[in-house]
Design an enzyme around this catalytic site. Structure first.
Site, PDB file in Angstrom:
ATOM      1  CG  ASN A 141      28.751  24.006 -22.895  1.00 35.94           C
ATOM      2  OD1 ASN A 141      29.888  24.448 -23.048  1.00 35.94           O
ATOM      3  ND2 ASN A 141      27.726  24.794 -22.654  1.00 35.94           N
ATOM      4  CD  GLU A 237      32.048  35.755 -22.252  1.00 36.90           C
ATOM      5  OE1 GLU A 237      31.040  35.773 -21.510  1.00 36.90           O
ATOM      6  OE2 GLU A 237      32.459  36.763 -22.849  1.00 36.90           O
ATOM      7  CB  CYS A 271      26.535  29.647 -20.447  1.00 39.94           C
ATOM      8  SG  CYS A 271      26.749  30.264 -22.116  1.00 39.94           S
TER       9      CYS A 271
HETATM   10  P1  NAP Z   1      34.455  23.892 -15.710  1.00 45.48           P
HETATM   11  O1  NAP Z   1      34.349  22.709 -14.862  1.00 45.48           O
HETATM   12  O2  NAP Z   1      34.663  25.209 -15.076  1.00 45.48           O
HETATM   13  O3  NAP Z   1      35.676  23.578 -16.732  1.00 45.48           O
HETATM   14  C1  NAP Z   1      36.032  24.496 -17.739  1.00 45.48           C
HETATM   15  C2  NAP Z   1      37.470  24.253 -18.145  1.00 45.48           C
HETATM   16  O4  NAP Z   1      38.340  24.622 -17.083  1.00 45.48           O
HETATM   17  C3  NAP Z   1      37.794  22.807 -18.471  1.00 45.48           C
HETATM   18  O5  NAP Z   1      38.696  22.787 -19.545  1.00 45.48           O
HETATM   19  C4  NAP Z   1      38.454  22.331 -17.197  1.00 45.48           C
HETATM   20  O6  NAP Z   1      39.291  21.212 -17.373  1.00 45.48           O
HETATM   21  C5  NAP Z   1      39.252  23.557 -16.865  1.00 45.48           C
HETATM   22  N1  NAP Z   1      39.753  23.635 -15.493  1.00 45.48           N
HETATM   23  C6  NAP Z   1      39.306  23.009 -14.378  1.00 45.48           C
HETATM   24  N2  NAP Z   1      40.048  23.375 -13.313  1.00 45.48           N
HETATM   25  C7  NAP Z   1      40.974  24.240 -13.757  1.00 45.48           C
HETATM   26  C8  NAP Z   1      42.034  24.976 -13.142  1.00 45.48           C
HETATM   27  N3  NAP Z   1      42.296  24.895 -11.839  1.00 45.48           N
HETATM   28  N4  NAP Z   1      42.785  25.771 -13.903  1.00 45.48           N
HETATM   29  C9  NAP Z   1      42.556  25.874 -15.229  1.00 45.48           C
HETATM   30  N5  NAP Z   1      41.578  25.212 -15.869  1.00 45.48           N
HETATM   31  C10 NAP Z   1      40.792  24.414 -15.143  1.00 45.48           C
HETATM   32  O7  NAP Z   1      33.178  24.056 -16.675  1.00 45.48           O
HETATM   33  P2  NAP Z   1      32.435  22.954 -17.524  1.00 45.48           P
HETATM   34  O8  NAP Z   1      31.745  22.017 -16.585  1.00 45.48           O
HETATM   35  O9  NAP Z   1      33.339  22.395 -18.552  1.00 45.48           O
HETATM   36  O10 NAP Z   1      31.343  23.856 -18.286  1.00 45.48           O
HETATM   37  C11 NAP Z   1      30.113  24.185 -17.698  1.00 45.48           C
HETATM   38  C12 NAP Z   1      30.141  25.575 -17.126  1.00 45.48           C
HETATM   39  O11 NAP Z   1      30.644  26.485 -18.099  1.00 45.48           O
HETATM   40  C13 NAP Z   1      28.760  26.091 -16.790  1.00 45.48           C
HETATM   41  O12 NAP Z   1      28.818  26.818 -15.590  1.00 45.48           O
HETATM   42  C14 NAP Z   1      28.418  27.018 -17.952  1.00 45.48           C
HETATM   43  O13 NAP Z   1      27.482  28.009 -17.639  1.00 45.48           O
HETATM   44  C15 NAP Z   1      29.755  27.573 -18.264  1.00 45.48           C
HETATM   45  N6  NAP Z   1      29.813  28.030 -19.645  1.00 45.48           N
HETATM   46  C16 NAP Z   1      29.783  29.371 -19.876  1.00 45.48           C
HETATM   47  C17 NAP Z   1      29.792  29.837 -21.178  1.00 45.48           C
HETATM   48  C18 NAP Z   1      29.750  31.300 -21.486  1.00 45.48           C
HETATM   49  O14 NAP Z   1      30.091  31.653 -22.601  1.00 45.48           O
HETATM   50  N7  NAP Z   1      29.342  32.170 -20.572  1.00 45.48           N
HETATM   51  C19 NAP Z   1      29.853  28.930 -22.235  1.00 45.48           C
HETATM   52  C20 NAP Z   1      29.886  27.567 -21.951  1.00 45.48           C
HETATM   53  C21 NAP Z   1      29.864  27.121 -20.652  1.00 45.48           C
HETATM   54  P3  NAP Z   1      38.782  19.742 -16.941  1.00 45.48           P
HETATM   55  O15 NAP Z   1      37.659  19.418 -17.843  1.00 45.48           O
HETATM   56  O16 NAP Z   1      39.982  18.918 -17.151  1.00 45.48           O
HETATM   57  O17 NAP Z   1      38.366  19.837 -15.518  1.00 45.48           O
HETATM   58  O1  G3H Z   2      27.061  27.398 -22.954  1.00 41.90           O
HETATM   59  C1  G3H Z   2      27.248  28.536 -23.339  1.00 41.90           C
HETATM   60  C2  G3H Z   2      27.302  28.834 -24.769  1.00 41.90           C
HETATM   61  O2  G3H Z   2      28.055  29.999 -24.962  1.00 41.90           O
HETATM   62  C3  G3H Z   2      25.891  28.983 -25.275  1.00 41.90           C
HETATM   63  O3  G3H Z   2      25.872  29.136 -26.643  1.00 41.90           O
HETATM   64  O4  G3H Z   2      23.601  30.125 -26.798  1.00 41.90           O
HETATM   65  O5  G3H Z   2      24.759  29.247 -28.813  1.00 41.90           O
HETATM   66  O6  G3H Z   2      23.900  27.686 -27.073  1.00 41.90           O
HETATM   67  P1  G3H Z   2      24.448  29.036 -27.361  1.00 41.90           P
END
Ligand code: NAP
Ligand code: G3H
Length: 463
Positions: A141, A237, A271
């Site tokens: 994202n 995160e 997030c």
């Molecule tokens: P995701 O599916 O968990 O993927 C995140 C990253 O992990 C991608 O690069 C993914 O690669 C990789 N990955 C997948 N399986 C893995 C494994 N077994 N080992 C190592 N890496 C692996 O998350 P997303 O769908 O991209 O993002 C959405 C989620 O992220 C939401 O839950 C959101 O809340 C959270 N998020 C949190 C924050 C925060 O700062 N708290 C910020 C942004 C997003 P692939 O794409 O190749 O699968």
């Molecule tokens: O998706 C998670 C990002 O850390 C959120 O960043 O609050 O600047 O949109 P933002």
């Protein structure tokens, strides 16, 4: 290097083929790891000024190419063009701040005789040294910002980097690294490990060459990685279920505008998006009616039109959001707006009379749905906020500062926003989640610290 496979990436909104990235083999990953292991000791001997200058050249190139990169980001992850452009500029600002902030990091000094029986002839001081090879794994994202938020501090502290971008977002990752290469990145210091996380992820995170992991993504993958990578320092995160607690409506116009942008910005794929509202029964009818009236201001369409709500990242994600909406409706929630769908494009959906029995009260949709939960008391709102498996952020809206502070002190989250929507920035603020929302802290200074260690040097004065 022989490329085993290619992953073609398509625009989620239109299906247009945008380009491809290699799906690396484990052999290729091994080669990268060896290079990364050999690269950082030499890089760590460069001056802070050299590293800072590299970062400044990188940010200048990102500014120069901001519009071109934003077009790519916008298409690849279906984010409004204007928001994509903001992301690139925000990232250039972040990199500049990292480059400057690391110059201000100062170690500590101790005298031996500060401890009982210690000698005044023993003096110790600490300074920051790199950890080695940092593995940066970013989500889809924020493919530019959340990648640079890891790579820039890692480089600034003298590390080498293996960068695993989200697959949907990998082309933006390539653009980010191309800019860094043009800025003069020493060959092999940052390497791009593209390929599906489900295929190469476990191999990378368990690789013996890795000295630190900085992960941003979902709870499921985060927990999985933290279990695999034992004894490796990690910052995670993860997801959130950020609550907005409404204590009064004195500043109603502002509240409505924050709730709308907080919940529906980038289709709720943040997030930090507001993912549930707790409102006192006595205020609920007024809030609901004002929110409902504001819903038509949420623009819907393709990312190039700068719509707030755009097609979601993939069908699986859209199906999941729809599942949560359907579950809520089946259990008696009232649809005040939306709940229509065209492929991955879900209309912004406002749900009233959501109860704790419904999944949407607890699960992170990562989509454009805003549940309203009516509560009898503020204590109930606090209780339900804290019952969540997540603990990223929360917002409190109201005009009685004593009440607000008292609520803030009881919330189990990383950040409480008062009279503002939940959000991560500005990027130098420490940013963290508790419980399933994460481990460790990001934010520029904290990232610099987590990607280095303080090495002690002890001087024993002989005369
Ligand atoms: P995701 O599916 O968990 O993927 C995140 C990253 O992990 C991608 O690069 C993914 O690669 C990789 N990955 C997948 N399986 C893995 C494994 N077994 N080992 C190592 N890496 C692996 O998350 P997303 O769908 O991209 O993002 C959405 C989620 O992220 C939401 O839950 C959101 O809340 C959270 N998020 C949190 C924050 C925060 O700062 N708290 C910020 C942004 C997003 P692939 O794409 O190749 O699968
Ligand atoms: O998706 C998670 C990002 O850390 C959120 O960043 O609050 O600047 O949109 P933002």
């Amino acid at each position: 290097m022989q490329i085993q496979d290619i992953i073609t990436l398509y625009a989620p909104a239109t299906g247009e083929a945008l380009g491809s990235v290699p799906a690396l083999s484990t052999q290729q990953i091994d080669t990268m790891m060896t290079t990364a292991t050999h690269k950082w000791p030499e890089w760590s001997q460069t001056t802070l000024e050299t590293r800072s200058n590299l970062l400044k050249r990188w940010s200048a190139i990102l500014r120069r190419d901001a519009e071109k990169i934003a077009v790519l980001v916008s298409k690849e992850i279906s984010k409004a063009y204007a928001d994509s452009l903001k992301e690139v500029i925000r990232t250039a600002d972040l990199i500049d701040y990292v480059a400057d902030d690391a110059l201000r990091m100062i170690g500590e000094a101790y005298r031996g005789d500060q401890f009982p029986g210690g000698s005044q002839r023993k003096i110790a001081f600490s300074h920051y040294v790199p950890l080695g090879v940092v593995l940066a794994i970013s989500p889809f994202n924020y493919p530019i910002n959340l990648a640079a938020a890891k790579i820039a501090p890692a480089l600034m502290m003298g590390n080498s980097v293996i960068f695993k971008p989200a697959t949907q977002g990998a082309l933006s990752g390539v653009a980010l690294i191309d800019a860094l290469i043009e800025a003069g990145l020493p060959k092999g210091l940052v390497q791009l490990a593209t390929g599906r996380g489900s295929v190469i992820g476990d191999y990378i995170v368990q690789h013996p060459a890795i000295n630190m992991i900085s992960f941003t993504g979902s709870v499921g993958i985060g927990r999985h990685i933290s279990g695999l990578a034992a004894m490796i320092p990690q910052v995670h995160e993860l997801g959130g279920k950020d609550a907005a607690i409404i204590t009064d409506l004195a500043n109603e116009k502002h509240i409505i505008s924050e709730l709308i942008s907080g919940a529906f910005g980038y289709s709720g794929q943040r997030c930090t998006a507001i993912k549930r509202i707790f409102v006192l029964d006595s205020l609920a009818d007024q809030l609901v009616s004002s929110l409902q009236a504001a819903m038509p201001t949420v623009t819907v369409g393709l990312p190039e039109t700068n719509a707030m709500v755009t097609p979601l990242i993939d069908t699986k994600s859209a199906d999941f959001v729809q599942e949560l909406i359907d579950d809520a409706i089946n259990q008696g929630a009232t649809v005040l707006f939306g709940n229509t769908r065209e492929g991955n494009l879900l209309s912004p959906t406002l749900l009233d009379n959501v109860t704790p029995a419904m999944r949407v009260a607890w699960e992170e949709p990562f989509g454009p749905v805003l549940p309203i939960i009516r509560v009898a008391s503020i204590d109930e709102a606090i209780h339900l906020t804290n019952e969540s498996e997540f603990g990223l952020q929360a917002s409190i809206f109201g005009s009685n500062i004593d009440d607000i502070f008292s609520i803030a002190q009881k919330l189990q989250v990383g950040t409480v926003n008062i009279n503002g929507r939940s959000e991560r920035g500005p990027d130098h603020f420490p940013f963290s989640g508790i419980k399933n929302s994460g481990m460790g802290v990001q934010g520029i200074r904290r990232s610099l610290e987590s990607m280095s260690r303080q090495q002690m040097t002890v001087l024993n004065i002989q005369k």
